[in-house]
Design an enzyme around this catalytic site. Structure first.
Site, mmCIF file in Angstrom:
data_model
loop_
_atom_site.group_PDB
_atom_site.id
_atom_site.type_symbol
_atom_site.label_atom_id
_atom_site.label_comp_id
_atom_site.label_asym_id
_atom_site.label_seq_id
_atom_site.Cartn_x
_atom_site.Cartn_y
_atom_site.Cartn_z
ATOM 1 C CB SER A 120 -4.853 7.701 -7.685
ATOM 2 O OG SER A 120 -5.889 8.500 -7.151
ATOM 3 C CB THR A 121 -8.018 4.917 -5.360
ATOM 4 O OG1 THR A 121 -8.623 6.152 -5.711
ATOM 5 C CG2 THR A 121 -8.853 4.219 -4.311
ATOM 6 C CG HIS B 250 -3.981 11.459 -7.607
ATOM 7 N ND1 HIS B 250 -4.659 10.696 -8.525
ATOM 8 C CD2 HIS B 250 -3.107 12.211 -8.326
ATOM 9 C CE1 HIS B 250 -4.212 10.978 -9.748
ATOM 10 N NE2 HIS B 250 -3.269 11.887 -9.648
ATOM 11 C CG MET C 17 -11.382 6.388 -10.171
ATOM 12 S SD MET C 17 -12.242 4.806 -10.116
ATOM 13 C CE MET C 17 -12.383 4.555 -8.339
ATOM 14 C CG ASP D 155 -2.947 12.189 -13.377
ATOM 15 O OD1 ASP D 155 -2.495 12.771 -14.385
ATOM 16 O OD2 ASP D 155 -2.556 12.436 -12.217
#
Length: 351
Positions: free
Chosen positions: A173-174, A199, A292, A295
């Site tokens: 993600s991030t 993401h 973050m 997930d």
């Protein structure tokens, strides 16, 4: 506890006004300034360096990408891109993410005031999350493999070869746009088939995959329903849809499906990992990288329990040590490794 200092850089007076009002609603945030271009931003940053920068892309005197790269070379700082969602804008925003931006907020071309006010809670959450990240200095220019390029992208490999039974599943993600670029550009075309959930907002993943494809020896593309997973190919889950692995005989393919968000995300890493656990089991390598939240942590545990080898990126090399941390806490990771070692782990898994 000191407040989060935010600098807004956008050439639209309306955007600057509305964002300032939205940010002022959070007592944990202090708007240091709202300026029209990066030149003015640079002057204000000499007075106090912000904790988070909210940055537009298209601005006079200096564009946002140039300014972002300058920041990431001089003093890496969390940058949130606030960009219009268009095809051209998607490609530019992907460049921004690859250059070190930690998050993207899409803004419409009409109804901007109402949109920003209605999205206030999400926007403030993004700013608080960005403040907790640790951006890394980004190297100038993409790293390419030194081996000669022979015939472009890999040919389709017959389904009965052993290597087609091996699958690499990656969730991030991030900070993941940079991390994936660093990993995928180091792989050769004999690597196992790869399935990826990053993401990312809808319509951005196609531009992201196209950028990676231009940099990598392996083929990288946004997944379409029914795509084969074969050696030398990496499939990126499209934004706004879940991606699952399926097996038909000796062949793997992906299903791209609609459905509600899982762990607030669509695509969700957990959805992908659980399908890989079910259909590939010990023939899979699962990798959870910077991001973050949590997930993918439970999905990686499912893969581990089904005999897959599992890896979590280490804290020092993560922009956000969230998803890998949660996976480690669950006992889901067989190894904890720095980002720089992940490509060699993938190539070793190819056998």
């Amino acid at each position: 506890m000191s407040r989060i200092g935010v600098l807004v850089v956008d050439d639209s007076a309306v955007v600057r006004q509305v964002l300032t009002q939205v940010l002022a609603e959070d007592p944990a945030i202090e708007v240091l300034a709202a300026v029209a271009d990066p030149i003015l931003a640079t002057e204000r940053m000499r007075l106090r360096w912000p904790d988070v920068i909210v940055l537009d892309i298209e601005m006079p005197r200096m564009d946002g990408i140039t300014f972002l790269k300058k920041i990431m070379q001089e003093r890496p700082t969390p940058v949130v891109i606030c960009s219009t969602l268009t095809t051209k804008g998607a490609e530019t925003t992907v460049q921004a993410l690859s250059a070190g931006a930690v998050e993207v907020v899409t803004k419409p071309t009409i109804g901007l005031k109402d949109f920003l006010r209605e999205s206030q809670r999400d926007f403030l959450r993004v700013i608080r999350s960005a403040a907790a990240t640790k951006p890394r200095r980004v190297a100038t220019g993409a790293v390419r493999r030194s081996e000669p390029q022979l015939t472009g992208k890999p040919a389709v490999v017959p389904a009965n070869l052993k290597t087609t039974e091996r699958i690499v599943a990656i969730g991030t993600s991030t900070g993941g746009t940079q991390a994936l670029e660093e990993v995928l550009t180091q792989l050769s075309r004999v690597c196992p088939g790869i399935v990826v959930v990053q993401h990312m907002p809808e319509r951005f993943t196609a531009a992201f995959a196209a950028r990676l494809n231009s940099l990598c020896e392996v083929e990288v593309r946004e997944a379409q329903n029914g795509d084969r997973v074969i050696p030398g190919r990496a499939l990126i889950a499209p934004g706004g849809f879940h991606m699952q692995l399926r097996r038909s005989g000796a062949q793997y393919h992906v299903e791209v499906v609609d459905g509600p968000p899982v762990n607030r995300h669509r695509p969700s890493v957990d959805v992908l990992f659980r399908s890989v656990a079910k259909h590939a089991g010990p023939n899979a390598l699962g990798i959870i990288m910077t991001g973050m939240g949590d997930d993918g942590a439970r999905g990686l545990r499912d893969m581990h329990e089904q005999g897959a080898h599992t890896i979590a990126q280490d804290e020092d090399s993560c922009v956000v040590y969230g998803m890998p941390k949660e996976a480690v806490k669950l006992g889901a990771a067989d190894e904890i490794v720095p980002l720089a070692h992940i490509p060699s782990s993938i190539m070793r898994f190819s056998g």
